[in-house]
Design an enzyme around this catalytic site. Structure first.
Site, PDB file in Angstrom:
ATOM      1  CG  HIS A   1      -1.676   1.432   1.402  1.00 55.19           C
ATOM      2  ND1 HIS A   1      -3.336   0.969   0.458  1.00 55.19           N
ATOM      3  CD2 HIS A   1      -1.744   2.529   1.786  1.00 55.19           C
ATOM      4  CE1 HIS A   1      -3.914   1.878   0.679  1.00 55.19           C
ATOM      5  NE2 HIS A   1      -3.037   3.276   0.996  1.00 55.19           N
ATOM      6  CB  CYS A   2       1.901   3.369  -2.701  1.00 53.95           C
ATOM      7  SG  CYS A   2       3.166   4.691  -2.902  1.00 53.95           S
ATOM      8  N   PRO A   3       2.071   4.893   0.331  1.00 52.04           N
ATOM      9  CG  PRO A   3       3.621   5.896   1.587  1.00 52.04           C
ATOM     10  CD  PRO A   3       2.954   4.601   1.217  1.00 52.04           C
TER      11      PRO A   3
ATOM     12  CG  ASN B   1      -4.698   7.758   0.728  1.00 52.13           C
ATOM     13  OD1 ASN B   1      -4.709   6.295   1.433  1.00 52.13           O
ATOM     14  ND2 ASN B   1      -5.814   8.205   0.332  1.00 52.13           N
ATOM     15  CG  ASN B   2      -4.871   2.876  -4.782  1.00 50.37           C
ATOM     16  OD1 ASN B   2      -5.917   1.676  -4.006  1.00 50.37           O
ATOM     17  ND2 ASN B   2      -4.893   3.047  -6.752  1.00 50.37           N
TER      18      ASN B   2
END
Length: 453
Positions: A126-128, A131-132
Site C-alpha cells: 500500500h503506497c502512502p 494512497n492506494n
C-alpha cells in the site's frame, strides 16, 4: 483530516513545482534559455507524469469476487486437461486460504490491506504517496509513473547542472551580471528538491523493475527472506522447528513458484505482450480475472502452497479446552449480548497466542548435528549461531522495550508486513490453508452438486 489524505495533493504540488516554475527559471539563466524542442519535451513528459500518477491514484486496486471459488473449482477439471494436453503448460496452483475479516476465501498472492479494508489481488504494497494499493491492476500504471518521473527528473537535473556549472565557471564576475538573489534561491531550491526526489524514485524504479523481471511482489520478497531465515534456524534443530503446540514442523527449501521466465513475467506484470503498450500511459488496466490465478514454474509438486510452512503461523492448541470455564457467566449479571461479547474476547485472545521467541528456544536446546548440505545449502556450526544471535538482538525488542514475538519479525531492511500496508494480525495468524469454516465447505459442496445436477 488524516495525514494520508494530504499525501496525494502534496505529490501533485511537487510535480507542478518541479515542472512549471523551473521552466520559467531555465529560460532566464545562462548559458542559454531552453530551446523550443526542450520546452516541448519537458511539457510532454510532464503530461505523461500527471496521467500515470492520476491512474496510480484512482484506478481500483481490485477486490476478490465472492463467487470466485465456485468458478475456480468448476474449472479445475478443464485446467488439468489443458495441462495434460499442452507440451509446456505450467501448473496453476489451487488455493484454500481464508480471510477472517472478509469472511471469504482468497486466491494466491492476495493479501488483506489494513488501509483498503479488504483483500487485494496480487498485492505488492500500500503506497502512502498514492494512497492506494499497488496491485495486479495498478502495478503497470505505477511502473509507468516511476519510469516517466525518473526520466523527467533526470532531464531537469541535466538542465540544472548545466546552469550551475556555468555559474561556477563564471563565479569571479560581478554579481550584477549574474542572476538575481531570487533566481539563485529558486535554482538551488529546485536543484536540491529534484536531486532528493530523483534519488528516491530512481531506487524505487530499479526495485520495481527487478520485481517485474522475477515476478515477485514486495510482500513476496519479504516472504522469501523469511523462508531463508527459517531454513537457517531449522538447521540448528535438525531441520525442524516447533509450532506453538509443540509439534515438530519440517522446514524444507522451497523455490518461489511464480518466476516463469523474464518475458512471461513482464507480460504478466504489465498486462500485455505488446512492448508499445508497456509505455502507453493510456493503456488499459489489466483485468481482475487475470489476477485471481497465476501460472507457476513447476519446480515444486502441484498443490504446494506459497508462502512455505511457517511454524509461527500455527495456532496454539491448549491441553485444556478454551471454553472450560465458559459456564461461569451463567452466575454473572451479564445479559446475552455481553455474554457473546465476552466469549469473542476470549476467543480472540486464544487465536492471538504467540509462540516462544526463537532466541529463547535456542537458549533451551541447540541441535549440533549436521544436516544434509544439499538440502539446506547453508553454513554450519558457530557461524550460524552468531548470525542468529545478532539477528535477534535487532528483533527481540520493540520501540517500547517489549518483546513483540515472531509476528514482528523484520527483514534485513528492518521491515515488517505491516510496513507494506498488510493487516499483520490477519495475514500472520489467520491465513491458514485448511482453516476454512465448515459452513463454507458445506456451501461449496451444495453449489458443486447443483452445478453437476
Amino acid at each position: 483530516m488524516e495525514i494520508s489524505q494530504l499525501a496525494v495533493p502534496s505529490v501533485y504540488i511537487l510535480i507542478l513545482f518541479l515542472g512549471y516554475p523551473s521552466q520559467w527559471l531555465l529560460t532566464r539563466l545562462e548559458p542559454a534559455p531552453l530551446t523550443r524542442n526542450e520546452l516541448i519535451a519537458s511539457n510532454l513528459i510532464l503530461v505523461l507524469i500527471l496521467i500515470t500518477y492520476t491512474k496510480s491514484v484512482f484506478v481500483d486496486p481490485g477486490t476478490i469476487p465472492k463467487d470466485w471459488t465456485e468458478k475456480h473449482e468448476l474449472r479445475g477439471t478443464d485446467e488439468k486437461e489443458e495441462r495434460g494436453n499442452g507440451e509446456n503448460a505450467a501448473a496453476v496452483k489451487s488455493t484454500r486460504k481464508w480471510c477472517r475479516k472478509c469472511e471469504a476465501a482468497k486466491p494466491s498472492r492476495a493479501h488483506h490491506c489494513k488501509e483498503c479494508k479488504r483483500c487485494i489481488p496480487k498485492m505488492d504494497h500500500h503506497c502512502p504517496w498514492t494512497n492506494n494499493c499497488v496491485s495486479h491492476t495498478t502495478f503497470p500504471h505505477f511502473v509507468r509513473f516511476l519510469l516517466y518521473t525518473t526520466g523527467g527528473l533526470s532531464m531537469l537535473q541535466a538542465f540544472l547542472f548545466t546552469r550551475l556549472s556555468h555559474l561556477w565557471s563564471n563565479r569571479d564576475m560581478p554579481y550584477y551580471l549574474g542572476p538575481s538573489l531570487f533566481q539563485l534561491s529558486h535554482l538551488f531550491t529546485v536543484f536540491i528538491t529534484n536531486t532528493i526526489t530523483l534519488f528516491v524514485l530512481g531506487v524505487l524504479l530499479l526495485r520495481n523493475l527487478w520485481c517485474l523481471a522475477v515476478n515477485t511482489t514486495t510482500i513476496e520478497g519479504w516472504e522469501i527472506e523469511r523462508h531463508k531465515t527459517l531454513l537457517r534456524r531449522a538447521r540448528q534443530f535438525g531441520g525442524y522447528l516447533e509450532s506453538p503446540d509443540g509439534q515438530q514442523v519440517r522446514i524444507k527449501k522451497q523455490e518461489f513458484p511464480y518466476d516463469i521466465g523474464i518475458w512471461s513475467n513482464v507480460v504478466q506484470g504489465m498486462g500485455s505482450a505488446n512492448p508499445l503498450s508497456w509505455l502507453n500511459p493510456l493503456a488499459a488496466t489489466p483485468s481482475l480475472k487475470s489476477g485471481l490465478r497465476f501460472q507457476t514454474n513447476g519446480f515444486e509438486d502441484e498443490g504446494t502452497m506459497w508462502p512455505p510452512p511457517d511454524p509461527d503461523r500455527a495456532y496454539r492448541r491448549n491441553a485444556k479446552a478454551v471454553n472450560a470455564d465458559a459456564f461461569v457467566y451463567e452466575n454473572s449479571n451479564l445479559d446475552a449480548e455481553d455474554t457473546v461479547a465476552a466469549f469473542k474476547v476470549r476467543q480472540a485472545e486464544d487465536l492471538m497466542r504467540r509462540r516462544k521467541p526463537y532466541i529463547e528456544q535456542q537458549q533451551d536446546e541447540v541441535v549440533l548435528g549436521e544436516v544434509e548440505r544439499d538440502e539446506y545449502e547453508c553454513v554450519y556450526g558457530d557461524d550460524a549461531s552468531d548470525i542468529e544471535e545478532e539477528e535477534f538482538k535487532k528483533e527481540e525488542k520493540s520501540g517500547d522495550g517489549q518483546k513483540e514475538g515472531e509476528a514482528a519479525w523484520r527483514n534485513s531492511e528492518g521491515e515488517r508486513l505491516q510496513d507494506f500496508g498488510v493487516d499483520e494480525d490477519v495475514e500472520f495468524y489467520d491465513e491458514q490453508e485448511d482453516d476454512i469454516p465448515l459452513s463454507e465447505l458445506i456451501a461449496r459442496r451444495r453449489a458443486a452438486s447443483h452445478s453437476y445436477s
